[in-house]
Structure formats: C-alpha cells, structure tokens
Design an enzyme around this catalytic site. Structure first.
Site, PDB file in Angstrom:
ATOM      1  N   GLU A  31       0.867  -1.380   0.004  1.00 45.98           N
ATOM      2  CA  GLU A  31       0.073   0.085  -0.003  1.00 45.98           C
ATOM      3  C   GLU A  31       1.162   0.890  -0.004  1.00 45.98           C
ATOM      4  OE1 GLU A  31      -2.939   0.327   3.459  1.00 45.98           O
ATOM      5  OE2 GLU A  31      -3.667   1.944   2.496  1.00 45.98           O
ATOM      6  N   ARG A  65       5.741 -13.092   9.087  1.00 46.13           N
ATOM      7  CA  ARG A  65       6.540 -11.465   9.691  1.00 46.13           C
ATOM      8  C   ARG A  65       7.408 -11.581   9.987  1.00 46.13           C
ATOM      9  NH1 ARG A  65       2.276  -7.261   8.865  1.00 46.13           N
ATOM     10  NH2 ARG A  65       3.881  -5.920   9.169  1.00 46.13           N
ATOM     11  N   LYS A 118       4.550   0.542   9.327  1.00 52.16           N
ATOM     12  CA  LYS A 118       4.404   1.178   8.482  1.00 52.16           C
ATOM     13  C   LYS A 118       3.246   2.708   9.479  1.00 52.16           C
ATOM     14  CE  LYS A 118       3.361  -0.031   5.061  1.00 52.16           C
ATOM     15  NZ  LYS A 118       2.512  -0.181   3.508  1.00 52.16           N
TER      16      LYS A 118
HETATM   17  P1  ATP Z   1       3.456  -2.474   7.926  1.00 53.24           P
HETATM   18  O1  ATP Z   1       2.156  -2.886   9.099  1.00 53.24           O
HETATM   19  O2  ATP Z   1       4.109  -2.239   7.816  1.00 53.24           O
HETATM   20  O3  ATP Z   1       2.571  -0.962   7.096  1.00 53.24           O
HETATM   21  P2  ATP Z   1       1.414  -3.835   5.642  1.00 53.24           P
HETATM   22  O4  ATP Z   1       1.664  -5.022   5.579  1.00 53.24           O
HETATM   23  O5  ATP Z   1       0.287  -2.811   5.813  1.00 53.24           O
HETATM   24  O6  ATP Z   1       2.875  -3.547   7.000  1.00 53.24           O
HETATM   25  P3  ATP Z   1       1.926  -3.030   2.769  1.00 53.24           P
HETATM   26  O7  ATP Z   1       2.115  -1.916   2.067  1.00 53.24           O
HETATM   27  O8  ATP Z   1      -0.024  -3.528   3.509  1.00 53.24           O
HETATM   28  O9  ATP Z   1       2.080  -3.233   4.599  1.00 53.24           O
HETATM   29  O10 ATP Z   1       2.546  -4.626   2.608  1.00 53.24           O
HETATM   30  C1  ATP Z   1       2.792  -5.269   1.224  1.00 53.24           C
HETATM   31  C2  ATP Z   1       3.568  -6.844   1.348  1.00 53.24           C
HETATM   32  O11 ATP Z   1       4.250  -6.900   2.715  1.00 53.24           O
HETATM   33  C3  ATP Z   1       2.056  -7.181   1.772  1.00 53.24           C
HETATM   34  O12 ATP Z   1       1.758  -8.563   1.601  1.00 53.24           O
HETATM   35  C4  ATP Z   1       2.502  -8.000   3.781  1.00 53.24           C
HETATM   36  O13 ATP Z   1       1.639  -9.185   4.033  1.00 53.24           O
HETATM   37  C5  ATP Z   1       4.347  -8.079   3.373  1.00 53.24           C
HETATM   38  N1  ATP Z   1       4.643  -7.130   4.323  1.00 53.24           N
HETATM   39  C6  ATP Z   1       4.651  -6.113   5.516  1.00 53.24           C
HETATM   40  N2  ATP Z   1       5.549  -6.254   7.024  1.00 53.24           N
HETATM   41  C7  ATP Z   1       5.996  -7.261   6.520  1.00 53.24           C
HETATM   42  C8  ATP Z   1       7.351  -7.989   7.672  1.00 53.24           C
HETATM   43  N3  ATP Z   1       7.545  -7.588   8.920  1.00 53.24           N
HETATM   44  N4  ATP Z   1       7.642  -9.101   7.048  1.00 53.24           N
HETATM   45  C9  ATP Z   1       7.251 -10.075   5.862  1.00 53.24           C
HETATM   46  N5  ATP Z   1       6.444  -9.371   5.295  1.00 53.24           N
HETATM   47  C10 ATP Z   1       5.633  -8.548   5.619  1.00 53.24           C
HETATM   48 MG    MG Z   2      -1.407  -3.019   5.425  1.00 53.50          MG
END
Ligand code: ATP
Ligand code: MG
Length: 573
Positions: A48, A272, A282
C-alpha cells in the site's frame, strides 16, 4: 531472476533469495498437478503506498520475486491504492526505487485503482445476485452488530432490502448524493459465522476524497478486503503470498472469487519478519517521521530500505539475512545482531580500507626530519588483492585516536603510553616520551621518537610491539563530520512499555552521535556515495548524501566488533 535494471545489484543466487521450504513445496505441488494448466507461476508484491518500505517488506519481496523466478514465473508490483487519504505519489516512487535497489525487477506495474471500474461492476453483480446490500448503519452501529469471538452478530435492519432498492442506493452513493460515512455496501454472507471477517464485511465506503491516480472520478472506494483478492484474480496471480494476519481473511477472498466465478488465486501465509530493537510498522514509522523523532524516512537509524541504504547496508546482505532468518508459519523475532553479522560479513569482503581518526590527538615525532614527508604503500583490501594498493602520506606530525594513548595505562593496555613502543600501521615504530597539556590539564600533544629502520612496520632486529595503530598525517588530513548510529530503541521489544505509555518511551536518546572534528586520510576526499569503507580499527563507513564539496559527512554503518570494549566491560571498566 528477472533483473534487467542496470542500477540494481547483481542477481543473488537462488539459495540466497528463497528462504522458504513450505512455500516452495506448496507451489511445486501445484505445478506438478498442473492445477493451473499451462499457466506460469504468477506472484505479486502488493504494497500500500502509504509509507516507505521497511526490511519486513524485503522479506515479502524476496519471497514473491524469488519463488516466482525459481519456477520460471513472473511477479507484478501492484500498489494496493484503495485508501486515497493516506497514499501519496512520493511513496509510489520510493517503493519502486527500493524494490529495484534490492535487486528485483517486476513484470507488470499495476494499481488496484486500475480495477475500480471492474470492481464496481462486480459489486453490481453481487447486488443482483442478492449477495450484497446497502447498509445505513453508522460505523459504530456496524461494530456493535458484529458480535464477538464468542457471540454471533446480529443482522442489520437494512439487510433485506430489495435488489432494486440496493441498486438504486448504490448508484446514488457512487453519484455523490450522500455524505461520507452515511452508507456502505456490505457483502451478505453470515452474521453468525465464527470468522468475524465473514460477518457481512463492508465492500464500499463513501469518501469524498481525491485519489492520486483517479482524481475525483470516484467518491466511493472499495475496502482493501474487497479489492485485494479480485486484484490478484484479475492479474491471474496463481500464488498470493502474504503474512499470517491475513489467514482469517482468506475465506472471504475465496468467497468473492467463488461468487463471481473468476480466476481462483491461491493465498498462502507466512510469518512476518520481526527484529529485536526494531519497529516494523508503517503506522509507527510515519509517526517517527512526522513528530521528527528521526530525520525523515531515510534517517540511517530507520529500518526502512532507504534508511538502511543511506546507513551503508547493502542489498546483498539484506537478502542473505532474510534468507537466513527463514520463513515459517508462526511469528517469531530475529536478533538484530544477525542482520549486523551478515552486513559485516559482506562489508568485510567488499569495503576499501582507509585510515580515519575520529577523535584526534596530535603526535609530534621529534626525531623525524623537519619538513620531510613520504608515502607508504597500503593495501586497499587485504581480503581482496585485486582491490590494489594506494599511497598514504606520512610526516613528522600525525593524528592518532585519543583512545590510543593513556598517560597512565591501565592493566592490559597495550597501546601508546609514555615509554611504550607501538607500530603505526604500514609506517614506523614509535615510542612515546612526553605530553603537552593545556591549562585545564587535557593532553593536547604527545611527543614521540620513531625508528627509521622500521619503515613499513617491521623492525630489522625482530623487535615485537603489542599494538598496531592507525594514524593520519596532520599536514595532509582532510576534515569530516562523522555520524555514529546506535539502536533506535533501548529495549529488545520496543513495545514493552508501561501502561499508558508508548513505544516512544523506549526511544534511545543516544542513537545518534555527531563528531565534527574527525581527520581522514586524503584519499577519502574522492569518496562516492556508493563506496563502502572500513575505517581501520573503527568500523564500516560510507559517505552521506548531506556531504558537500566543502564538508564531507560519513555515516558509520556498523562498528567493528571491539575486543577491547569487551575486556573493559568484563573488568567493570
Ligand atoms: P505495515 O504493518 O508496516 O504497514 P503492511 O503489511 O500494512 O505493513 P503493506 O504495504 O500492506 O504493508 O505490505 C505489502 C506486503 O508486505 C504484504 O504482503 C505484507 O504481508 C508484507 N509485509 C509487511 N510487513 C512485513 C513483515 N514485517 N514481514 C514480512 N512481510 C511483510
Ligand atoms: Mg497493509
């Protein structure tokens, strides 16, 4: 791997990018049984665009791109841009830059917003099939009706509207007739489902907000959960890998796909990445930036890819770390020391050696001929003979580090002190004799003599010294600012705070130390941003983009492991 970007790092070998076994096995089985016929393996990385990528995302990227490549498939970069209020072009740009920097190139660049028209058509299809309805409950009321893990939800009084009424209201939502938050479109599934995600989830909300790509074309926006699965399906993603918190959403994604009869993407969840002393969210990272707890997204203390890059971390080391950290089906935490270990290992192999004195103390060599200077030859990287040698100027006045001299040496202190002989690396043996102090009693100068026969760093009579020290010639030194970084948090788990507190309580007040008076060997005047250095006996460093022609700034990527500090700690010093 698909890596056609000339600026990106060289392709890693397969072992280094695919930490997974169960993910690989899963895909291999689908390939073996020809679940998708002749279709190639297709994955996607779906960020995102509401912030910069962090090292957790690096894990997802390595998995999505690495596994597709292993099976001869392709990976799309897809922006899940369904939340116009939090998303920005700056993030879209930085994400592309960071994915390439990590060493990957996508097949197609996609946006969920490309599918807004199709998603709307599918919503109409679900309404017509009696599978979706417009609800007038407020967000709070919807929450209250949802029930809990132990109690079923209750139906909304609007749940049984006719298809005609729903079509009319949904069209008017889209036409902008209603204010934000007054109505939503919900899927009609099961308010008693044990899975809360299946209790008539919201599909669309009213939001009179401009979108960075679709402008004002829409005032209703699909929820992430309504957009994500169908976006995968539209791109014929065969394997949609995501983190464990989405496992409970999988039945919903499947429900939409089945109701609509569209391409059946398979979701697979993995753990994760969590790292000690590190926050990977984020939402939190944005807060640090906005509240100026750090100096921007690329602050070298941030766990963002842009921060790590600026700090001097390399894509190779990050990929190796991600692979070594592994992948599983339960969340755990990886020690930050492991990341540092792989980075040191990588830098030890590639970093050019240089001499830099961070906290200078002047040494005058009394018997060195006045006005003389000479050049000594120094290996650029003892680990890599092909890196060659360079000439480093030496003269009768040099700087050494303040830590390398003690007027009264403690036990086991082998460096310079009165009467003690040490080696100046690649140059000469010197013996200290006296010190000059300022009025406050601080040592400002050390006087030594040198042994001209020990040129190159060895004495012909076989005399041994116990310490070898780095140095910089006073007349030839260049000045620089040095930024030393430490962990951003003081606790292994930054979320371990008192009730009513926050993660901010655990910020390390000493995470940045700036030294303004460092003295460097003159070759460092030619340092480039992409160069990596080991300042001998000090640590790994790289040039910071804040540098100007008149003022060089170097970042410490990591200190070397300091054996002396360990001894001092053990002896309680
Ligand atoms: P955050 O919690 O940091 O905002 P998010 O999951 O909301 O992370 P996205 O932009 O939706 O962020 O993530 C894109 C991809 O990265 C998703 O498929 C998510 O599962 C993966 N991802 C995000 N954080 C991690 C992590 N700590 N370890 C592994 N994969 C991750
Ligand atoms: Mg997300």
């Amino acid at each position: 791997m698909t890596n056609s970007n000339p600026e990106s790092a060289p392709a890693p070998n397969q072992d280094a990018i695919t930490p997974s076994s169960f993910l690989r096995d899963f895909i291999a089985e689908d390939v073996r049984t020809r679940k998708y016929g002749d279709a190639q393996v297709q994955t996607r990385f779906p960020p995102e665009p509401n912030g910069y990528l962090h090292i957790g995302h690096a894990k997802a990227i390595c998995i999505d791109f690495g596994l597709a490549d292993e099976f001869g498939g392709k990976t799309n970069l897809r922006f899940d841009d369904t939340n116009p209020e939090k998303e920005e072009q700056e993030y879209v740009d930085s994400i592309q830059k960071d994915v390439r920097w990590l060493g990957f190139e996508w097949d197609r660049l996609c946006y969920a917003s490309d599918y807004f028209g199709q998603l709307y058509e599918w919503a109409l299809q679900l309404i017509k099939a009696g599978k979706a309805y417009v609800d007038d409950l407020t967000a709070d009321e919807i929450r209250q009706h949802r029930g809990t893990l132990t109690e079923p939800g209750t139906d909304s009084p609007y749940r049984n509207r006719t298809v005609e009424e729903n079509l009319d209201l949904f069209a008017r939502m889209k036409a902008g007739e209603f204010p934000d938050g007054t109505r939503v479109l919900r899927a009609k599934i099961d308010m008693a489902s044990p899975n809360l995600n299946m209790r008539d989830p919201v599909m669309y909300r009213i939001l009179h907000a401009s979108h960075q790509r679709t402008g004002d074309a829409w005032c209703i926006y699909p929820m992430y959960d309504y957009a994500h699965g169908q976006s995968d399906s539209l791109e014929h993603v065969t394997h949609s890998m995501c983190t464990l918190e989405f496992a409970d959403h999988q039945p919903l994604y499947r429900w939409y796909i089945e109701q609509l009869g569209i391409f059946p993407t398979q979701q697979i969840e993995f753990d994760r990445l969590n790292i000690t002393y590190t926050v990977l969210s984020k939402r939190r990272l944005i807060q640090f930036v906005q509240e100026k707890r750090v100096n921007g997204w690329d602050d070298p203390r941030m766990p963002t890819l842009s921060g790590l890059r600026r700090r001097g971390f390399t894509p190779e080391a990050i990929r190796t770390f991600v692979a070594a950290a592994g992948v599983s089906r339960t969340n755990g935490t990886t020690d930050i020391e492991m990341l540092e270990h792989f980075q040191r290992d990588d830098l030890n192999r590639r970093a050019q050696r240089a001499m830099a004195v961070l906290r200078p103390l002047k040494v005058v060599i009394d018997n060195y001929p006045a006005g003389q200077e000479e050049y000594v030859e120094v290996a650029n990287n003892p680990e890599d003979p092909s890196a060659g040698t360079r000439q480093v100027p030496f003269s009768g006045e040099i700087y050494i580090d303040q830590d390398d001299f003690r007027e009264v040496p403690p036990p086991k202190y082998y460096r310079l002190s009165p009467g003690k002989e040490v080696r100046l690396r690649n140059a000469y043996f010197v013996t200290a004799h006296s010190v000059v102090k300022d009025e406050a009693g601080n040592i400002v100068e050390v006087h030594c003599t040198y042994d001209p026969a020990s040129r190159g760093g060895n004495s012909p009579d076989g005399r041994k010294v116990k310490a070898t020290m780095h140095w910089v010639s006073v007349a030839h030194a260049i000045s620089a600012e040095i930024r030393l970084y430490d962990k951003l948090f003081i606790k292994p788990d930054p979320n371990d705070f008192e009730e009513g507190g926050s993660v901010l309580d655990n910020l390390n007040p000493h995470s940045l130390e700036i030294l303004t008076g460092a003295k460097l060997e003159p070759s460092l005047a030619n340092a480039k941003l992409e160069d990596r250095y080991q300042f001998e006996r000090v640590g790994y460093f790289c040039l910071d983009p804040d540098s100007t022609a008149g003022k060089l700034v170097f970042n410490r990527t990591l200190p070397l492991k300091d054996a002396w500090a360990k001894i001092e700690r053990k002896s309680g010093g």
